[in-house]
Design a protein around this motif. Structure first.
Motif, PDB file in Angstrom:
ATOM      1  N   ARG A  65      -3.505   2.279   1.452  1.00 35.14           N
ATOM      2  CA  ARG A  65      -2.376   1.982   0.576  1.00 35.14           C
ATOM      3  C   ARG A  65      -2.832   1.147  -0.605  1.00 35.14           C
ATOM      4  N   TYR A  66      -2.161   1.383  -1.722  1.00 36.80           N
ATOM      5  CA  TYR A  66      -2.313   0.474  -2.853  1.00 36.80           C
ATOM      6  C   TYR A  66      -0.938  -0.076  -3.198  1.00 36.80           C
ATOM      7  N   GLN A  67      -0.850  -1.402  -3.335  1.00 50.22           N
ATOM      8  CA  GLN A  67       0.417  -2.055  -3.685  1.00 50.22           C
ATOM      9  C   GLN A  67       0.182  -3.035  -4.823  1.00 50.22           C
ATOM     10  N   VAL A  82      -1.006   6.717   1.978  1.00 49.95           N
ATOM     11  CA  VAL A  82      -1.264   7.969   2.694  1.00 49.95           C
ATOM     12  C   VAL A  82      -1.363   7.610   4.166  1.00 49.95           C
ATOM     13  N   ASP A  83      -0.493   8.208   5.003  1.00 50.48           N
ATOM     14  CA  ASP A  83      -0.352   7.815   6.398  1.00 50.48           C
ATOM     15  C   ASP A  83      -0.758   8.946   7.337  1.00 50.48           C
ATOM     16  N   GLU A  84      -1.569   8.625   8.331  1.00 49.52           N
ATOM     17  CA  GLU A  84      -1.850   9.574   9.395  1.00 49.52           C
ATOM     18  C   GLU A  84      -0.643   9.605  10.326  1.00 49.52           C
ATOM     19  N   LEU A  85      -0.116  10.820  10.604  1.00 44.89           N
ATOM     20  CA  LEU A  85       1.144  10.950  11.342  1.00 44.89           C
ATOM     21  C   LEU A  85       0.957  11.577  12.723  1.00 44.89           C
ATOM     22  N   GLU A  86      -0.174  11.369  13.345  1.00 47.50           N
ATOM     23  CA  GLU A  86      -0.435  11.992  14.643  1.00 47.50           C
ATOM     24  C   GLU A  86       0.469  11.457  15.747  1.00 47.50           C
ATOM     25  N   GLY A 138       1.195  12.049   5.897  1.00 51.54           N
ATOM     26  CA  GLY A 138       2.357  11.893   5.049  1.00 51.54           C
ATOM     27  C   GLY A 138       2.023  10.992   3.877  1.00 51.54           C
ATOM     28  N   VAL A 139       2.873  11.058   2.864  1.00 57.31           N
ATOM     29  CA  VAL A 139       2.726  10.220   1.677  1.00 57.31           C
ATOM     30  C   VAL A 139       4.021   9.428   1.516  1.00 57.31           C
ATOM     31  N   ASP A 162       6.621  14.178   4.851  1.00 54.54           N
ATOM     32  CA  ASP A 162       5.854  14.569   6.030  1.00 54.54           C
ATOM     33  C   ASP A 162       5.299  15.975   5.792  1.00 54.54           C
ATOM     34  N   THR A 163       3.969  16.095   5.607  1.00 60.31           N
ATOM     35  CA  THR A 163       3.386  17.408   5.286  1.00 60.31           C
ATOM     36  C   THR A 163       3.378  18.342   6.489  1.00 60.31           C
TER      37      THR A 163
END
Length: 350
Positions: free
Chosen positions: A172-174, A186-190, A204-205, A225-226
């Motif tokens: 992440r950038y904040q 950018v998140d891993e959604l496993e 997901g983004v 959610d891709t």
């Protein structure tokens, strides 16, 4: 006689000198000075320098005892420990959590590392220890295992406007300045929910922005959610009104996905009343439009039923770092049984 006295005196003098030199030769080395822990006040209270380094470390955490009441009370959410072991109408559980935060100055700003270890005990034989967070952060970039913006919510326990799973391996950038922030991750959604017979194995983004202006705070969060090719967006805000703080929230989801899957849309409100310096009372309500997921295994979509929820949460600060919380919630879904649940909690922070 004088010569004899002179010889004896010379011998005695040599013995004294030799003895002094011998004593000097076996003098023990002085011990190294002890380096005591130094307070590090550059990053706030609680930090200290790790001896021999310029890195500041803070150790904090809490101990929690909680009794849940209601249908399947021992079922615990992902953020609460992960137990689903019986259909008891009440369940006692204990949690211990320790957080280590390390900070040091660099040419790019503070370099931060965080490790959070959490242990949950549903009973003496059913226990689970997990890595609750572990990430590094520098110049606005964060990478590792941490909670997303979708973990945020209103201050009470009634609102249900977050992700089913909010802890991800993410990058992440904040950007932050004063009372404003904006970022993308950018998140891993496993670990998220899966539909149509396929397990989640994609990403997901998410984006988030928020801040405060005087007595008003706000946050807007969105995620796509891709895996399920669906997204959600949420807005929250609070404002000081009278003796308390009014909180409002709304969320919309294009379809069941890892960022929001409770309903197609929902609105929530609460009013956190600061009754005394130690007592806070927070009643809240929420309305769900098209509540619940149907055809999850084939063609997932939201139902045509609605639902509403109401509850109250009471927080009491017994003494410094020791608090109690009581929460009671009532959920009434259309074409389904209503549910009353709640919990009592004691927590000691350090």
């Amino acid at each position: 006689m004088n010569i004899k006295s002179l010889l004896l005196g010379s011998a005695a003098a040599l013995a004294v000198v030799s003895g002094a030199q011998a004593a000097d030769a076996i003098v023990a080395a002085e011990p190294e000075p002890v380096e005591y822990v130094r307070v590090c006040d550059a990053y706030g209270t609680g930090y200290f320098y790790i001896p021999g380094t310029e890195t500041c470390l803070k150790i904090n955490g809490y101990i929690r005892f909680q009794v849940d009441a209601g249908p399947s009370a021992s079922s615990i959410s992902a953020s609460g420990g992960g137990f689903v072991d019986n259909d008891s109408s009440w369940d006692a559980r204990t949690r211990g959590q320790v957080q280590f935060t390390a900070k040091s100055d660099t040419e790019y700003g503070p370099l931060t590392g965080v490790i959070v270890i959490q242990a949950n005990a549903d009973n003496a034989t059913n226990q689970k220890t997990q890595l609750d967070s572990a990430y590094l952060d520098i110049a606005g970039f964060r990478a590792g295992l941490f909670y997303s913006w979708w973990d945020d919510g209103l201050s009470g326990e009634t609102d249900d406007i977050g992700s089913p799973v909010t802890l991800h391996n993410s990058i992440r950038y904040q950007y932050e300045t004063g009372d404003f922030y904006a970022g993308i991750s950018v998140d891993e959604l496993e670990d998220g929910p899966f539909y149509n017979g396929e397990e989640p194995n994609n990403f997901g983004v998410a984006v988030g922005l928020g801040g405060k202006a005087g007595a008003f705070t706000y946050q807007i969060t969105a995620g796509y959610d891709t895996d399920n090719e669906e997204g959600a967006v949420r807005a929250m805000g609070t404002v000081a009104v009278g003796p308390g703080t009014l909180g409002l929230a709304a969320v919309y989801s294009s379809g069941p996905n890892a960022y929001y899957n409770k309903s197609e849309w929902a609105v929530a409100a609460e009013y956190a009343i600061k009754a005394t310096d130690k007592l806070k009372i927070t009643p809240g309500v929420q309305y769900y439009g098209n509540y619940g997921v149907v055809n999850a295994a084939t063609d997932a979509d939201f139902s045509d039923n609605n639902a509403w929820k109401a509850g109250v949460t009471i927080d009491y600060q017994i003494v410094d770092n020791f608090s109690a919380k009581v929460s009671v919630q009532y959920l009434d879904p259309e074409n389904a049984d209503d549910v009353t649940s709640g919990y009592f909690r004691l927590q000691r922070a350090f």
